[in-house]
Structure formats: C-alpha cells, structure tokens
Design a protein around this motif. Sequence first.
Motif, short mmCIF file in Angstrom:
data_model
loop_
_atom_site.label_atom_id
_atom_site.label_comp_id
_atom_site.label_asym_id
_atom_site.label_seq_id
_atom_site.Cartn_x
_atom_site.Cartn_y
_atom_site.Cartn_z
N THR A 186 1.82 -7.97 -6.98
CA THR A 186 3.11 -7.75 -6.33
C THR A 186 4.15 -8.69 -6.89
OG1 THR A 186 2.68 -9.34 -4.57
CG2 THR A 186 1.88 -7.09 -4.23
N LEU A 187 5.42 -8.24 -6.82
CA LEU A 187 6.53 -9.07 -7.27
C LEU A 187 6.95 -10.07 -6.21
CD1 LEU A 187 8.72 -6.35 -9.02
CD2 LEU A 187 7.11 -7.94 -10.07
N GLY A 188 6.57 -9.84 -4.98
CA GLY A 188 6.91 -10.75 -3.90
C GLY A 188 5.94 -10.56 -2.74
N ASP A 189 6.22 -11.27 -1.65
CA ASP A 189 5.36 -11.15 -0.48
C ASP A 189 5.66 -9.84 0.26
OD1 ASP A 189 4.25 -13.62 -0.99
OD2 ASP A 189 5.83 -14.68 0.14
N ILE A 190 4.59 -9.12 0.67
CA ILE A 190 4.73 -7.85 1.39
C ILE A 190 4.55 -8.12 2.89
CG2 ILE A 190 3.79 -5.53 1.66
CD1 ILE A 190 2.80 -5.69 -1.21
N PRO A 191 5.46 -7.61 3.74
CA PRO A 191 5.31 -7.82 5.19
C PRO A 191 3.98 -7.29 5.70
CG PRO A 191 7.48 -6.95 4.67
CD PRO A 191 6.69 -6.88 3.41
N THR A 192 3.52 -7.87 6.79
CA THR A 192 2.21 -7.52 7.36
C THR A 192 2.16 -6.04 7.76
OG1 THR A 192 2.00 -9.78 8.19
CG2 THR A 192 0.51 -8.12 9.11
N GLU A 193 3.24 -5.54 8.38
CA GLU A 193 3.25 -4.14 8.80
C GLU A 193 3.10 -3.21 7.60
OE1 GLU A 193 6.76 -3.42 11.01
OE2 GLU A 193 6.25 -4.77 12.68
N GLN A 194 3.78 -3.57 6.50
CA GLN A 194 3.70 -2.73 5.31
C GLN A 194 2.30 -2.79 4.70
OE1 GLN A 194 6.36 -0.89 4.74
NE2 GLN A 194 5.22 0.24 3.17
N LEU A 195 1.68 -3.96 4.75
CA LEU A 195 0.31 -4.09 4.24
C LEU A 195 -0.65 -3.22 5.04
CD1 LEU A 195 -0.03 -7.94 3.48
CD2 LEU A 195 -0.11 -6.07 1.82
N GLN A 196 -0.44 -3.19 6.33
CA GLN A 196 -1.30 -2.34 7.18
C GLN A 196 -1.09 -0.87 6.86
OE1 GLN A 196 -0.27 -3.53 11.16
NE2 GLN A 196 -1.49 -5.45 11.07
N SER A 197 0.17 -0.48 6.59
CA SER A 197 0.45 0.91 6.23
C SER A 197 -0.21 1.28 4.91
CB SER A 197 1.97 1.12 6.14
OG SER A 197 2.28 2.43 5.71
N ILE A 198 -0.13 0.36 3.92
CA ILE A 198 -0.77 0.61 2.61
C ILE A 198 -2.27 0.76 2.79
CG2 ILE A 198 -1.28 -0.43 0.37
CD1 ILE A 198 1.51 -1.72 0.49
N LYS A 199 -2.85 -0.09 3.65
CA LYS A 199 -4.28 -0.03 3.88
C LYS A 199 -4.67 1.28 4.58
CE LYS A 199 -8.10 -2.72 5.78
NZ LYS A 199 -8.48 -3.96 6.52
N ALA A 200 -3.84 1.72 5.55
CA ALA A 200 -4.13 2.96 6.27
C ALA A 200 -4.05 4.15 5.32
CB ALA A 200 -3.15 3.12 7.43
N GLN A 201 -3.13 4.13 4.38
CA GLN A 201 -2.99 5.23 3.42
C GLN A 201 -4.01 5.15 2.29
OE1 GLN A 201 1.03 4.84 2.01
NE2 GLN A 201 1.94 5.17 4.05
N GLN A 202 -4.77 4.02 2.21
CA GLN A 202 -5.74 3.78 1.15
C GLN A 202 -5.08 3.97 -0.23
OE1 GLN A 202 -9.50 5.82 1.62
NE2 GLN A 202 -9.40 5.71 3.86
N GLN A 203 -3.86 3.42 -0.32
CA GLN A 203 -3.07 3.66 -1.53
C GLN A 203 -3.66 2.95 -2.75
OE1 GLN A 203 1.05 2.59 -1.15
NE2 GLN A 203 1.63 3.61 -3.05
N PHE A 204 -4.16 1.73 -2.54
CA PHE A 204 -4.68 0.96 -3.69
C PHE A 204 -6.12 0.54 -3.46
CE2 PHE A 204 -0.05 0.17 -3.66
CZ PHE A 204 0.27 0.80 -4.86
N ALA A 205 -6.88 1.37 -2.72
CA ALA A 205 -8.30 1.12 -2.46
C ALA A 205 -8.47 -0.30 -1.90
CB ALA A 205 -9.11 1.34 -3.72
N ASN A 206 -9.32 -1.09 -2.57
CA ASN A 206 -9.61 -2.45 -2.07
C ASN A 206 -8.95 -3.54 -2.93
OD1 ASN A 206 -11.28 -1.47 0.04
ND2 ASN A 206 -12.97 -1.23 -1.42
N GLU A 207 -7.91 -3.18 -3.66
CA GLU A 207 -7.23 -4.18 -4.49
C GLU A 207 -6.61 -5.26 -3.59
OE1 GLU A 207 -7.16 -4.52 -7.69
OE2 GLU A 207 -8.20 -2.64 -8.18
N PRO A 208 -6.73 -6.55 -3.98
CA PRO A 208 -6.24 -7.64 -3.12
C PRO A 208 -4.72 -7.74 -3.06
CG PRO A 208 -7.05 -8.52 -5.20
CD PRO A 208 -7.41 -7.07 -5.19
N LEU A 209 -4.00 -7.12 -4.01
CA LEU A 209 -2.54 -7.16 -4.04
C LEU A 209 -2.01 -8.59 -4.03
CD1 LEU A 209 -1.66 -4.26 -1.54
CD2 LEU A 209 -2.02 -4.14 -4.01
N THR A 210 -2.51 -9.39 -4.97
CA THR A 210 -2.03 -10.78 -5.09
C THR A 210 -0.68 -10.81 -5.78
OG1 THR A 210 -3.23 -11.00 -7.19
CG2 THR A 210 -4.36 -11.71 -5.18
#
Length: 592
Positions: free
Chosen positions: A217-241
């Motif tokens: 990621t280019l910056g920090d992602i808000p917690t709500e958005q991280l939960q949405s990404i996880k719910a959509q399984q957009q990037f599987a199990n990537e840590p998104l560092t």
Amino acid sequence: MVKRALSKRHAPLLWLLLAFGFIGLAYLSQQRLHQFHYDQEIKQSQESSRFYKASLLASMRRYDYLPTVLSSNNELFSLAANDPDLANQKLLTIQQRSQADAVYILNTDGITIASSNAGTPTSFMGRSYDYRPYFKEAITEGKGNFYGVGATTAVPGLFVSSRYPLDLSKPAKAVVVVKINLQPLLDNWLSGTDTVFVSNDNGVLVLSSNHSWLYKTLGDIPTEQLQSIKAQQQFANEPLTRLDLAEQDQITIVKLDGARYIRTIVEVASEIGIQGWTLQHLTPYKTITDKTFSDWTKIIALLLAAVAILLAIRFKNTRAELKTSRGESSQLRELNLSLNHEIIERKQVEAELTKAQIDLRRTSKLTAMGQLSASITHELGQPLSAMRNYIATLQLSTAKNGDSRSDKTLGKLLSLVERMTNVTHQLRYFARSGDKEVHRIKLNNTITGALSVTQPAILEAKVILKIDSPDTPVYIVAGEIRMEQVLINLIQNAIHAMQGCEDKRLDICIAQTDTSAVMSVSDTGHGISESTLKELFEPFYSTKPSGIGMGLGLAISSNIVTEVGGTLTAENLDTGGARFLVTVPLANDDSK
C-alpha cells in the motif's frame, strides 16, 4: 618599472578573481545542465506514462463489450437454467474464441449455474460469489467492475459483469461475468527496464513492474476499509504492508526503498469505469546525475582537446627555435659518444697492456727461473753426486772401525745431500722443456702411478684414502709421467694441509663430462685463505715453513696441465678443507 611593480602586486588578486569566476561559471553551468536533464526526464516520463496507460486500457477494454453482448442472449440464460451442461459448452466456446480467462453465469443468489471452466479442478460451478462487488453492482446498476485475486483460482484478474436482463425496470434473473487475466501485461512490465505501478482507490498496488511491490500500500488503510477488503476477499490473504515510499520536497521527487525517483502520476480510473485507479511511472534520479556527469566528461574532454591543440600550436612555434639548439645538442652528444668510445678503447688497451706486462713479467721470470734452474741443476748435480759417494765411502770406514758417532754425523750429512738432490730434481722439472711427448693415456692409471710414490707418506700421516674411479677407462692426451707428477704434488700438498687435524681424509675422484675429464683431490685440512688463492700457482710461493719446500710444486703442475690444454683450479669446500680440480680435454677416438 612602476607598472611592472603594480602588476606583480595585483597578480595574486587577479588569479583569485579568475578562480572565483571560474568556480561560479562552473556552478551555473552545473545548475543549467541539471535542470535541462531534469526537464527532459520529466517529459520522457510523461510520454512513457501515456504509453503504459494506453497498453493498460487496451488490455482492460478488450472485453468491455462481451458481458453486454452475452446479456442479450436469451437462449444462453435459458440453457443455464435448464441445461447447464450445454450452457457450459457454449461458455467454453465463447471463452476460447475471446481468449478471456473465464466466462460464467451467476443466479440472483450469486451462485454459479454455468461456467466455461466446469469440470476443471478450479471450476466455479456451485460456488457463491454474492460477496463480490461486481455481482452486487450488476444487480443494482446493471454493470460492474472489480479487480482482485480469484477466490477459487488464486489468480488475479479484472472481473467485468452485466445483469440479465439489461433493462433495470425488470427484475434481475442472472449475472454474466467475464474474468480478464492481466498477467501477460504484467509479464511485459516485469521484463521491461522501466519502473511503473498501478494502485487502486485504497492505495493498494494491483500491477507493478517490480514483483515484490505487488499488493503493498501507498499509505495506511482505515480499519473499516480493511474489513471491507477482507469481506470481498479482494486480495486473498495478502498482508497489505506499506510500501517504503516517501515524498521529497518536490511532488515529482520520491524516495522508494532507499532510492530517489522522478514520479509521474496518470489517472486511469475514469476511462475504465473503476474509481481511484492511478498509474505512476518512476525514473531513477541517478539518470539525471549520470547524464550530467557524462556532459561534464564531454566538456572536460573538449577543454583538454583545446588545451592539447594550443600546446601543439605552441610546440610547433617553438620547434623551429629548438631545431638549432637540438642540432648543437646532437653534435655535442656525438662528440660525447666519441669521447666515451675513445675512453673505453683506451681503458681496454690499458687493461690489455697491463695483462701483457704481467704475462711478460711472468714469462721473463719463468725464463730466468728456467735458466737459473738449469744452471743450478748442472752446477750442483756433479758435486752432490760426489758428496754422496764420499759420504758412502766414509760410512764404510766408520762401520769397520765401529765409530758410531762419526756414522751418525755422516747420516745427517747424507740426509742433507738427499734434500739438496730433491730440490734440484724439482728445479729440473721446472727448467727443462721436459717430457713433452704426449699420447693417449688412461687417466685412471695416473692414480696407480702416483700412489706407488705417495703411499708410504699417506700411511705415515694416518690419512684415510678414498678413491672414486669409474670402471670404464677415461682417455686423455698427455704425458703419463708428467700427469703422475701433477697428482703426486697435489697428494703431498693435501697431506701437509691436514697436519694437526684429527679428521684426515683424502678423496681422489675421476669423472668426465661430454668434452672433458675431471680429476679432483679433496682434503679435510684448514682450507686456503683468499690471499693465498690469488697467488697459489705462482712460482716460489709456499705456505710451508722454510726448508720444507720451495713453492714450485703447484707452479710446475699448473704448467704441465696447461701444456695439454687443461686447467688446474683450487677452491674451499663448505664442509671444510680444500679441493683441487684438474680439467683436461677428453681424447678423440682417433688420438694415438
């Protein structure tokens, strides 16, 4: 005079001003060059960004039409609902012809009812994708776009969807989805030399020419958005560092993984219907410094070339002036060389003259010595013989009379006569032209002849004798008696040299090379001093006490060996003692 004095006073100041002026000019030139290359790289980066954007849009727009076209095919959706196998075949044909990654149909619950990959290990059949945005958007808005990692295949791609029917006033019955694999595009980026990446609306890198940057990621992602990404399984199990990227003072300069880059940002979201997508092209900042350095290298090379031309012109102008001086210098060198040659020749002549004088003195000495020896031998020979006879007669008389005292005195006189006779014999060897008749002899027999004379002295001195003579004869051309005399003299000298030594060993060795025979006589005596080595073979030079010898033995031996083309040399041994070497040419097979 006054002007010259003033110029001398102000010369350092003028040089200082010139130096500052040159430094200032160099600094301004550096800034202009740097800015020029900076502008050029920005322009080049913008052109490259437009190219990468065009290639990305071409890959993503390639299948825009397909979901809409498929949504108009009533028969396809009827088969999906009533005959899934036949629908799967039709979708497979469509997928192969369009070269899409996959084509599948979802019912209103998001469950796959027909798929082009049915029957494969990664089949979508029966799987629910109701959590994917592309399904939800298609149901509510008619169309959907979504980029993410495949929940079933784990292969990333762009999902383009369309509802059936297209008329939003009618209730939705199904959704058709086309998955586009962007891996060929990514492979081209990975194999290229440019640095480029694409980020989505959350700042996640979905495409990158550097594989290690993917899904960072280019910056920090808000917690709500991280939960949405996880719910959509957009990037599987990537840590998104987070990517190690920092902006510098200028918006176009960034620092990434410790390296500086020039950044060009291009927005691509509005043109493909996906919000927040941007393409960033990075050019290493080092490119600017390298090009600036290259320019300076060329400038310096041109300056050096100009200086070289000026020096060449100056050299050409002074060449005429130096020509006369060079000619005079050449004449002086020739004269100097001539004088040096003359000096060398004079030294050589002087050396030859000195050697000739030494040889002449020695020859004169030897000639005089020979004449003196002949005269002494002639004058003393008969008186000594007479004295020996008289003493013998007196010894007979005293023996008859029993006068032991007189007999003892006569014995001493006879001993003195014998010593004087031996001296005259040595002089005879030295004085006479001698037995110069030579013939082919065995050098091995020389040892036998010499030992027959010296064996008593060897035994009396308690000397250990060792003889090393080859079994095969060694032939030389010489006088046999005279060669024996040489060996006798060497043996006698060796015995005398070992007087007072505890270890008395005498080694006589005969060997041969390709052209010479070598006879060596080694002892374990006290050795020979450096001063003695220089005069060892001079006549009348002796280290023995007075009355023991006349110093003619080695001189005679040297003359004998020289007459047959050989050499007689002496050396000290590392183990102690001395060694004499007699080197004589080998006899030819036709020698007699």
